[in-house]
Design a protein around this motif. Structure first.
Motif, PDB file in Angstrom:
ATOM      1  N   UNK A  74      -8.937  79.235  31.138  1.00 41.81           N
ATOM      2  CA  UNK A  74      -8.549  79.696  29.841  1.00 41.81           C
ATOM      3  C   UNK A  74      -9.754  79.936  28.814  1.00 41.81           C
ATOM      4  N   UNK A  75      -9.773  81.116  28.433  1.00 39.68           N
ATOM      5  CA  UNK A  75     -11.004  81.266  27.611  1.00 39.68           C
ATOM      6  C   UNK A  75     -11.022  80.747  26.056  1.00 39.68           C
ATOM      7  N   UNK A  76     -12.043  80.416  25.756  1.00 38.81           N
ATOM      8  CA  UNK A  76     -12.106  79.760  24.407  1.00 38.81           C
ATOM      9  C   UNK A  76     -12.170  80.933  23.227  1.00 38.81           C
ATOM     10  N   UNK A  77     -11.142  80.823  22.440  1.00 39.50           N
ATOM     11  CA  UNK A  77     -11.434  81.933  21.335  1.00 39.50           C
ATOM     12  C   UNK A  77     -12.346  81.849  20.210  1.00 39.50           C
ATOM     13  N   UNK A  78     -12.568  83.014  19.347  1.00 41.62           N
ATOM     14  CA  UNK A  78     -13.875  82.823  18.679  1.00 41.62           C
ATOM     15  C   UNK A  78     -13.840  81.690  17.566  1.00 41.62           C
ATOM     16  N   UNK A  79     -12.750  81.551  17.075  1.00 42.76           N
ATOM     17  CA  UNK A  79     -12.358  80.558  16.127  1.00 42.76           C
ATOM     18  C   UNK A  79     -12.561  79.234  16.691  1.00 42.76           C
ATOM     19  N   UNK A  80     -12.363  78.974  17.856  1.00 43.91           N
ATOM     20  CA  UNK A  80     -12.454  77.659  18.598  1.00 43.91           C
ATOM     21  C   UNK A  80     -13.824  77.387  18.914  1.00 43.91           C
ATOM     22  N   UNK A  81     -14.510  78.372  19.102  1.00 43.10           N
ATOM     23  CA  UNK A  81     -15.924  78.280  19.372  1.00 43.10           C
ATOM     24  C   UNK A  81     -16.752  77.644  18.252  1.00 43.10           C
ATOM     25  N   UNK A  82     -16.149  78.431  17.215  1.00 40.75           N
ATOM     26  CA  UNK A  82     -17.064  77.955  15.946  1.00 40.75           C
ATOM     27  C   UNK A  82     -16.690  76.568  15.512  1.00 40.75           C
ATOM     28  N   UNK A  83     -15.397  76.251  15.765  1.00 42.44           N
ATOM     29  CA  UNK A  83     -14.882  74.733  15.364  1.00 42.44           C
ATOM     30  C   UNK A  83     -15.556  73.820  16.224  1.00 42.44           C
ATOM     31  N   UNK A  84     -15.839  74.244  17.598  1.00 42.75           N
ATOM     32  CA  UNK A  84     -16.572  73.212  18.426  1.00 42.75           C
ATOM     33  C   UNK A  84     -18.219  73.195  18.037  1.00 42.75           C
ATOM     34  N   UNK A  85     -18.709  74.370  17.615  1.00 44.06           N
ATOM     35  CA  UNK A  85     -19.979  74.167  17.124  1.00 44.06           C
ATOM     36  C   UNK A  85     -20.000  73.439  15.858  1.00 44.06           C
ATOM     37  N   UNK A  86     -19.183  73.457  15.071  1.00 47.63           N
ATOM     38  CA  UNK A  86     -19.496  72.729  13.798  1.00 47.63           C
ATOM     39  C   UNK A  86     -18.792  71.047  13.931  1.00 47.63           C
ATOM     40  N   UNK A  87     -18.164  70.824  15.050  1.00 45.45           N
ATOM     41  CA  UNK A  87     -17.962  69.438  15.366  1.00 45.45           C
ATOM     42  C   UNK A  87     -19.188  68.663  16.012  1.00 45.45           C
ATOM     43  N   UNK A  88     -19.888  69.670  16.997  1.00 47.19           N
ATOM     44  CA  UNK A  88     -20.927  68.866  17.718  1.00 47.19           C
ATOM     45  C   UNK A  88     -22.355  69.187  17.230  1.00 47.19           C
ATOM     46  N   UNK A  89     -22.407  70.038  16.259  1.00 48.16           N
ATOM     47  CA  UNK A  89     -23.729  70.500  15.776  1.00 48.16           C
ATOM     48  C   UNK A  89     -24.360  71.436  16.575  1.00 48.16           C
ATOM     49  N   UNK A  90     -24.011  72.126  17.754  1.00 47.57           N
ATOM     50  CA  UNK A  90     -24.594  72.873  18.482  1.00 47.57           C
ATOM     51  C   UNK A  90     -24.216  74.405  17.813  1.00 47.57           C
ATOM     52  N   UNK A  91     -25.004  75.218  18.296  1.00 46.66           N
ATOM     53  CA  UNK A  91     -24.654  76.696  17.900  1.00 46.66           C
ATOM     54  C   UNK A  91     -23.760  77.372  18.811  1.00 46.66           C
ATOM     55  N   UNK A  92     -22.897  78.430  18.093  1.00 41.78           N
ATOM     56  CA  UNK A  92     -22.106  79.223  19.195  1.00 41.78           C
ATOM     57  C   UNK A  92     -23.068  79.968  20.120  1.00 41.78           C
ATOM     58  N   UNK A  93     -24.290  80.416  19.689  1.00 40.90           N
ATOM     59  CA  UNK A  93     -24.968  80.931  20.432  1.00 40.90           C
ATOM     60  C   UNK A  93     -25.278  80.149  21.887  1.00 40.90           C
ATOM     61  N   UNK A  94     -25.660  78.786  21.564  1.00 37.04           N
ATOM     62  CA  UNK A  94     -25.888  77.841  22.739  1.00 37.04           C
ATOM     63  C   UNK A  94     -24.714  77.816  23.496  1.00 37.04           C
ATOM     64  N   UNK A  95     -23.586  77.662  22.783  1.00 37.51           N
ATOM     65  CA  UNK A  95     -22.283  77.680  23.687  1.00 37.51           C
ATOM     66  C   UNK A  95     -22.126  78.870  24.639  1.00 37.51           C
ATOM     67  N   UNK A  96     -22.527  79.945  24.151  1.00 34.97           N
ATOM     68  CA  UNK A  96     -22.094  80.988  24.849  1.00 34.97           C
ATOM     69  C   UNK A  96     -22.888  81.688  25.837  1.00 34.97           C
ATOM     70  N   UNK A  97     -24.426  81.347  25.372  1.00 36.30           N
ATOM     71  CA  UNK A  97     -25.311  81.958  26.227  1.00 36.30           C
ATOM     72  C   UNK A  97     -26.655  80.707  26.718  1.00 36.30           C
ATOM     73  N   UNK A  98     -26.488  79.353  26.201  1.00 34.07           N
ATOM     74  CA  UNK A  98     -27.176  78.609  26.807  1.00 34.07           C
ATOM     75  C   UNK A  98     -28.356  78.290  25.970  1.00 34.07           C
ATOM     76  N   UNK A  99     -28.547  79.035  25.100  1.00 36.03           N
ATOM     77  CA  UNK A  99     -29.640  79.033  24.091  1.00 36.03           C
ATOM     78  C   UNK A  99     -29.414  79.358  22.685  1.00 36.03           C
ATOM     79  N   UNK A 100     -30.081  78.646  21.594  1.00 36.84           N
ATOM     80  CA  UNK A 100     -30.110  78.891  20.284  1.00 36.84           C
ATOM     81  C   UNK A 100     -30.345  80.453  20.020  1.00 36.84           C
ATOM     82  N   UNK A 101     -31.484  80.986  20.557  1.00 38.57           N
ATOM     83  CA  UNK A 101     -32.233  81.882  20.129  1.00 38.57           C
ATOM     84  C   UNK A 101     -31.816  83.092  20.855  1.00 38.57           C
ATOM     85  N   UNK A 102     -30.685  83.242  21.788  1.00 42.26           N
ATOM     86  CA  UNK A 102     -30.362  84.298  22.675  1.00 42.26           C
ATOM     87  C   UNK A 102     -30.213  85.571  21.730  1.00 42.26           C
ATOM     88  N   UNK A 103     -30.543  86.688  22.265  1.00 36.88           N
ATOM     89  CA  UNK A 103     -30.351  87.926  21.228  1.00 36.88           C
ATOM     90  C   UNK A 103     -29.125  88.448  21.250  1.00 36.88           C
TER      91      UNK A 103
END
Length: 301
Positions: free
Chosen positions: A50-79
């Motif tokens: 199952x694919x994580x929805x956009x709102x779920x990615x934001x909630x995961x980032x908020x709970x863990x301190x990671x950025x959605x960019x890192x979750x999606x692309x593996x790095x905080x500064x991905x374009x």
């Protein structure tokens, strides 16, 4: 005509979320509760079914301190389609248990400052809100001023995560600009709190030059996101060419002014009216072929 099939899950995203859960010692049930997701849906997403929805990615980032960019692309500064925070606007996500405690304190302080005002929030109030001691608050945030600065950085991260999650697959510059505006409207509790923090930082920056560098770095990320979208639209011959920078200045200033009016409860203003004014500006000043000037089409055309 059949409906389009949903995009497949990204195994890289699932793996990065699993790593974060393991890093912070979450159980799957506790993590599902923390991000407001049904445990079965979380289990399927972590397994790549199952694919994580956009709102779920934001909630995961908020709970863990990671950025959605890192979750999606593996790095905080991905374009992506939105600008990356830079300089002093960067947040310290951290990976330790201490970083998790700092995030909990910051979340409590952010809510209190947004709801009650920077000058009305005491260290004891923050300690009470997150069930810790004032000494612990001072350990992570030595001064109340640092709490406000960190609240601003938290604002930047919230907006950045939301935009990366929502705009990643919006390829049309016009649609992306309209969606970018919708993501910024002071509509709903979360966005109104973000606007409250911004307004307070603007007021403090006007009288405290020491705070301006952080404000400039933080606001620059928002300005660059608008500028990127306008530049993409000009390159695609959707927006007027050669005016991306002045239009970005005008549009961000218009958003700021309208948002303040909505937050202040100015009669006749609300998020819907704000959206209508901004759409009208885009139709008249940004689009290469303004909608209202397009010739009327007959049924035979």
């Amino acid at each position: 005509m059949t409906a389009p099939r949903p995009a497949p899950a990204d195994p890289g995203v699932a793996e990065r979320v699993r790593d974060l859960i393991a890093r912070d010692g979450w159980t799957q049930r506790r993590f599902a509760t923390a991000i407001g997701l049904d445990e079965t849906k979380l289990s399927k997403a972590l397994a790549g079914r199952r694919r994580f929805a956009a709102a779920e990615l934001v909630a995961i980032a908020d709970a863990t301190g990671a950025t959605v960019n890192r979750l999606l692309h593996g790095r905080d500064d991905a374009r992506t389609h939105t600008a990356v925070p830079g300089g002093s606007a960067l947040t310290d996500s951290g990976t330790s248990r201490g970083a998790a405690a700092r995030r909990r304190i910051l979340e409590a302080a952010w809510n209190l400052i947004a709801d009650h005002g920077y000058h009305r929030v005491r260290t004891a109030d923050v300690a009470r809100a997150c069930s810790t001691s004032p000494a612990t608050i001072h350990y992570h945030f030595p001064s109340r001023s640092e709490l406000l600065d960190s609240a601003l950085r938290h604002n930047v991260k919230l907006a950045f995560d939301r935009q990366v999650a929502e705009l990643g697959e919006v390829t049309d510059p016009h649609d992306r600009l309209l969606q970018l505006i919708d993501l910024q409207l002071p509509d709903g509790e979360l966005l109104r709190r973000e606007w409250s923090i911004w307004i307070q930082v603007w007021a403090e920056s006007a009288i405290d030059p020491a705070r301006r560098e952080l404000y400039w770095a933080s606001y620059d990320r928002w300005y660059r996101s608008v500028l990127m979208t306008l530049s993409d639209g000009a390159d695609a011959r959707v927006f007027v060419p050669g005016r991306a920078e002045p239009l970005a200045r005008q549009l961000t200033a218009l958003i700021d002014g309208l948002g303040i009016q909505v937050m202040a409860g100015t009669p006749g203003t609300d998020p819907a009216a704000m959206r209508a004014v901004l759409h009208d500006f885009i139709d008249r000043a940004v689009l290469l072929r303004p909608r209202q000037n397009l010739p009327h089409r007959t049924e035979n055309e």
